[in-house]
Design an enzyme around this catalytic site. Structure first.
Site, PDB file in Angstrom:
ATOM      1  N   TYR A 152      64.465  53.433  -1.758  1.00  0.00           N
ATOM      2  CA  TYR A 152      63.848  54.471  -2.645  1.00  0.00           C
ATOM      3  C   TYR A 152      62.741  55.049  -2.067  1.00  0.00           C
ATOM      4  CZ  TYR A 152      61.323  55.492  -6.726  1.00  0.00           C
ATOM      5  OH  TYR A 152      60.328  56.057  -7.604  1.00  0.00           O
TER       6      TYR A 152
HETATM    7  N1  LIG Z   1      59.061  55.878 -14.924  1.00  0.00           N
HETATM    8  C1  LIG Z   1      58.033  55.571 -14.204  1.00  0.00           C
HETATM    9  O1  LIG Z   1      57.104  54.874 -14.319  1.00  0.00           O
HETATM   10  C2  LIG Z   1      58.039  56.388 -12.906  1.00  0.00           C
HETATM   11  C3  LIG Z   1      59.100  57.653 -12.504  1.00  0.00           C
HETATM   12  N2  LIG Z   1      58.417  57.913 -11.028  1.00  0.00           N
HETATM   13  C4  LIG Z   1      59.409  59.218 -10.904  1.00  0.00           C
HETATM   14  O2  LIG Z   1      59.456  60.168 -12.044  1.00  0.00           O
HETATM   15  C5  LIG Z   1      60.753  60.613 -12.250  1.00  0.00           C
HETATM   16  C6  LIG Z   1      61.042  60.454 -13.828  1.00  0.00           C
HETATM   17  O3  LIG Z   1      61.221  59.168 -13.910  1.00  0.00           O
HETATM   18  P1  LIG Z   1      62.126  58.558 -14.907  1.00  0.00           P
HETATM   19  O4  LIG Z   1      62.047  59.173 -16.170  1.00  0.00           O
HETATM   20  O5  LIG Z   1      61.923  56.816 -15.123  1.00  0.00           O
HETATM   21  O6  LIG Z   1      63.438  58.618 -14.263  1.00  0.00           O
HETATM   22  P2  LIG Z   1      65.019  57.957 -14.473  1.00  0.00           P
HETATM   23  O7  LIG Z   1      65.011  56.730 -13.785  1.00  0.00           O
HETATM   24  O8  LIG Z   1      65.128  57.946 -15.914  1.00  0.00           O
HETATM   25  O9  LIG Z   1      65.908  59.160 -14.027  1.00  0.00           O
HETATM   26  C7  LIG Z   1      65.869  60.460 -14.339  1.00  0.00           C
HETATM   27  C8  LIG Z   1      67.212  60.826 -14.406  1.00  0.00           C
HETATM   28  O10 LIG Z   1      67.827  61.053 -12.998  1.00  0.00           O
HETATM   29  C9  LIG Z   1      69.120  61.189 -13.081  1.00  0.00           C
HETATM   30  N3  LIG Z   1      69.940  60.997 -11.630  1.00  0.00           N
HETATM   31  C10 LIG Z   1      69.817  59.802 -11.199  1.00  0.00           C
HETATM   32  N4  LIG Z   1      70.523  59.862 -10.128  1.00  0.00           N
HETATM   33  C11 LIG Z   1      71.075  61.183  -9.984  1.00  0.00           C
HETATM   34  C12 LIG Z   1      72.203  61.814  -9.373  1.00  0.00           C
HETATM   35  N5  LIG Z   1      72.672  61.273  -8.294  1.00  0.00           N
HETATM   36  N6  LIG Z   1      72.391  63.020  -9.796  1.00  0.00           N
HETATM   37  C13 LIG Z   1      71.907  63.789 -10.758  1.00  0.00           C
HETATM   38  N7  LIG Z   1      71.062  63.190 -11.595  1.00  0.00           N
HETATM   39  C14 LIG Z   1      70.774  61.805 -11.351  1.00  0.00           C
HETATM   40  C15 LIG Z   1      69.580  60.252 -13.950  1.00  0.00           C
HETATM   41  O11 LIG Z   1      70.623  61.091 -14.877  1.00  0.00           O
HETATM   42  P3  LIG Z   1      71.657  60.296 -15.960  1.00  0.00           P
HETATM   43  O12 LIG Z   1      70.725  59.424 -16.964  1.00  0.00           O
HETATM   44  O13 LIG Z   1      72.118  61.575 -16.767  1.00  0.00           O
HETATM   45  O14 LIG Z   1      72.531  59.523 -15.211  1.00  0.00           O
HETATM   46  C16 LIG Z   1      68.390  59.965 -15.176  1.00  0.00           C
HETATM   47  O15 LIG Z   1      68.201  60.502 -16.205  1.00  0.00           O
HETATM   48  C17 LIG Z   1      61.572  60.268 -10.953  1.00  0.00           C
HETATM   49  O16 LIG Z   1      61.845  61.037 -10.034  1.00  0.00           O
HETATM   50  C18 LIG Z   1      61.099  58.836 -10.968  1.00  0.00           C
HETATM   51  O17 LIG Z   1      61.159  58.507  -9.479  1.00  0.00           O
HETATM   52  C19 LIG Z   1      58.047  57.396 -10.279  1.00  0.00           C
HETATM   53  C20 LIG Z   1      57.089  56.533 -10.628  1.00  0.00           C
HETATM   54  C21 LIG Z   1      57.052  55.634 -11.673  1.00  0.00           C
HETATM   55  N1  LIG Z   2      63.976  56.910 -11.096  1.00  0.00           N
HETATM   56  C1  LIG Z   2      62.769  56.123 -11.233  1.00  0.00           C
HETATM   57  N2  LIG Z   2      61.858  55.767 -10.483  1.00  0.00           N
HETATM   58  C2  LIG Z   2      61.085  54.996 -10.973  1.00  0.00           C
HETATM   59  C3  LIG Z   2      61.171  54.087 -11.805  1.00  0.00           C
HETATM   60  C4  LIG Z   2      62.065  54.483 -12.751  1.00  0.00           C
HETATM   61  O1  LIG Z   2      62.474  53.913 -13.892  1.00  0.00           O
HETATM   62  N3  LIG Z   2      63.144  55.369 -12.445  1.00  0.00           N
HETATM   63  N4  LIG Z   2      60.145  53.235 -12.115  1.00  0.00           N
HETATM   64  C5  LIG Z   2      59.443  52.736 -11.198  1.00  0.00           C
HETATM   65  C6  LIG Z   2      58.314  51.680 -11.577  1.00  0.00           C
HETATM   66  O2  LIG Z   2      57.861  51.839 -12.894  1.00  0.00           O
HETATM   67  C7  LIG Z   2      57.214  51.437 -10.511  1.00  0.00           C
HETATM   68  O3  LIG Z   2      56.270  52.436 -10.568  1.00  0.00           O
HETATM   69  C8  LIG Z   2      56.557  50.310 -11.025  1.00  0.00           C
HETATM   70  O4  LIG Z   2      57.520  49.007 -10.576  1.00  0.00           O
HETATM   71  C9  LIG Z   2      59.147  53.468  -9.959  1.00  0.00           C
HETATM   72  N5  LIG Z   2      59.887  54.529  -9.978  1.00  0.00           N
END
Ligand SMILES: NC(=O)C1=CN([C@@H]2O[C@H](COP(=O)(O)OP(=O)(O)OC[C@H]3O[C@@H](n4cnc5c(N)ncnc54)[C@H](OP(=O)(O)O)[C@@H]3O)[C@@H](O)[C@H]2O)C=CC1
Ligand SMILES: Nc1nc2c(c(=O)[nH]1)N=C([C@H](O)[C@@H](O)CO)CN2
Length: 254
Positions: A152
């Site tokens: 990742y």
């Molecule tokens: N949440 C957090 O605290 C953090 C988030 N981030 C980044 O911020 C962004 C948003 O985070 P978050 O809302 O938690 O994200 P999620 O983990 O909820 O993923 C966002 C969406 O990505 C879609 N997805 C995953 N794989 C695919 C694929 N192969 N093709 C098309 N769609 C795909 C999923 O769609 P579906 O549900 O429809 O399958 C999901 O709804 C991400 O890029 C994440 O890495 C970074 C650090 C921390």
């Molecule tokens: N696609 C996602 N990316 C990440 C997520 C997630 O929920 N979906 N969450 C994190 C964690 O919160 C991390 O920041 C701390 O463990 C990172 N990326």
């Protein structure tokens, strides 16, 4: 709120969590919004009723990504911004010869932005209001790596580097920036890590909520002079990384 802008904002993975919050808030701010989703969920009907255009798209194969690009080209002749939010927080697997995890994360974190940005560049350049934007959602840990999410982290680091390259390539008509969050909203893995006492807490505390990402998106969209930047939205996590222990003892040199 009626739409005051013409060129839509495209958000990948916009049917849940951070993407959903950004889609709704940008729509309420007068932007036409297109989101992609991979899995049917019960938010979709509400989003469609709010006037958000939803497109089912799985970026796990190049054929799917290219078909998605063709679909967008049919739906609109311009774009105000593309926010690459789609992502899988998949942990590494124990099998040393596993090839699936890195390959699938490369597809969604690098191949999809690579093809979508280059394929839809003409639509961004046809944006009806000044410069257009590309925003990559990366991660705090691209600079520090991860012992549990190395695939990742590596693919997010590749996306972060791609931000700088595409910023060079697409200037001055398109700005390209990244947002590098730490823990914004909890997921199941975070809750387990918290229970096990393995969750690092930044100086500003944990899980501020989706609005801090929207505020950063809005800041980047509204600023005409920032490109090639990665904005850390991590509560000061960078302040908590102590240097690794040195391999020598200062006493030895005396
Ligand atoms: N949440 C957090 O605290 C953090 C988030 N981030 C980044 O911020 C962004 C948003 O985070 P978050 O809302 O938690 O994200 P999620 O983990 O909820 O993923 C966002 C969406 O990505 C879609 N997805 C995953 N794989 C695919 C694929 N192969 N093709 C098309 N769609 C795909 C999923 O769609 P579906 O549900 O429809 O399958 C999901 O709804 C991400 O890029 C994440 O890495 C970074 C650090 C921390
Ligand atoms: N696609 C996602 N990316 C990440 C997520 C997630 O929920 N979906 N969450 C994190 C964690 O919160 C991390 O920041 C701390 O463990 C990172 N990326």
């Amino acid at each position: 709120m009626a739409e005051t802008f013409r060129s839509p904002i495209l958000i990948t993975g916009g049917a849940r969590r951070l993407g959903l919050y950004n889609a709704r808030t940008l729509k309420r701010g007068g932007h036409p919004v297109i989101i992609t989703y991979r899995t049917e969920n019960d938010e979709l009907e509400a989003l469609q009723q709010e006037g958000i255009h939803t497109i089912k798209a799985d970026f796990s194969s190049n054929e799917n990504i290219l078909a998605f690009i063709g679909r967008i080209q049919q739906e609109t002749d311009s774009l105000r911004a593309i926010i690459h939010n789609a992502s899988d927080f998949t942990p590494d697997v124990d099998s040393p010869l596993d090839t699936d995890t890195l390959a699938s994360l490369f597809q969604v974190h690098m191949m999809a932005p690579w093809l979508i940005n280059r394929g839809l560049r003409p639509l961004l350049e046809n944006c009806d209001s000044g410069t257009a934007d590309i925003i990559h959602m990366t991660d705090h840990n691209t600079r520090h790596g991860s012992a549990t999410h190395a695939a990742y982290s590596a693919t997010k680091a590749g996306l972060e580097n791609m931000t700088a390259s595409m910023a060079r390539l697409f200037a001055p008509t398109i700005k390209v920036n990244a947002i590098a969050p730490y823990l914004i909203i909890m997921n199941e893995q975070d809750r387990e890590a918290e229970k096990a006492g393995r969750l690092q807490t930044p100086p500003m505390g944990l899980a501020p909520g989706e609005q801090v990402i929207y505020q950063t998106v809005r800041f980047l969209l509204d600023n005409p002079y920032i490109t090639g930047a990665t904005i850390p939205v991590d509560g000061g996590m960078n302040l908590t990384h102590l240097p690794l222990p040195t391999t020598y003892n200062l006493m030895d040199s005396e």
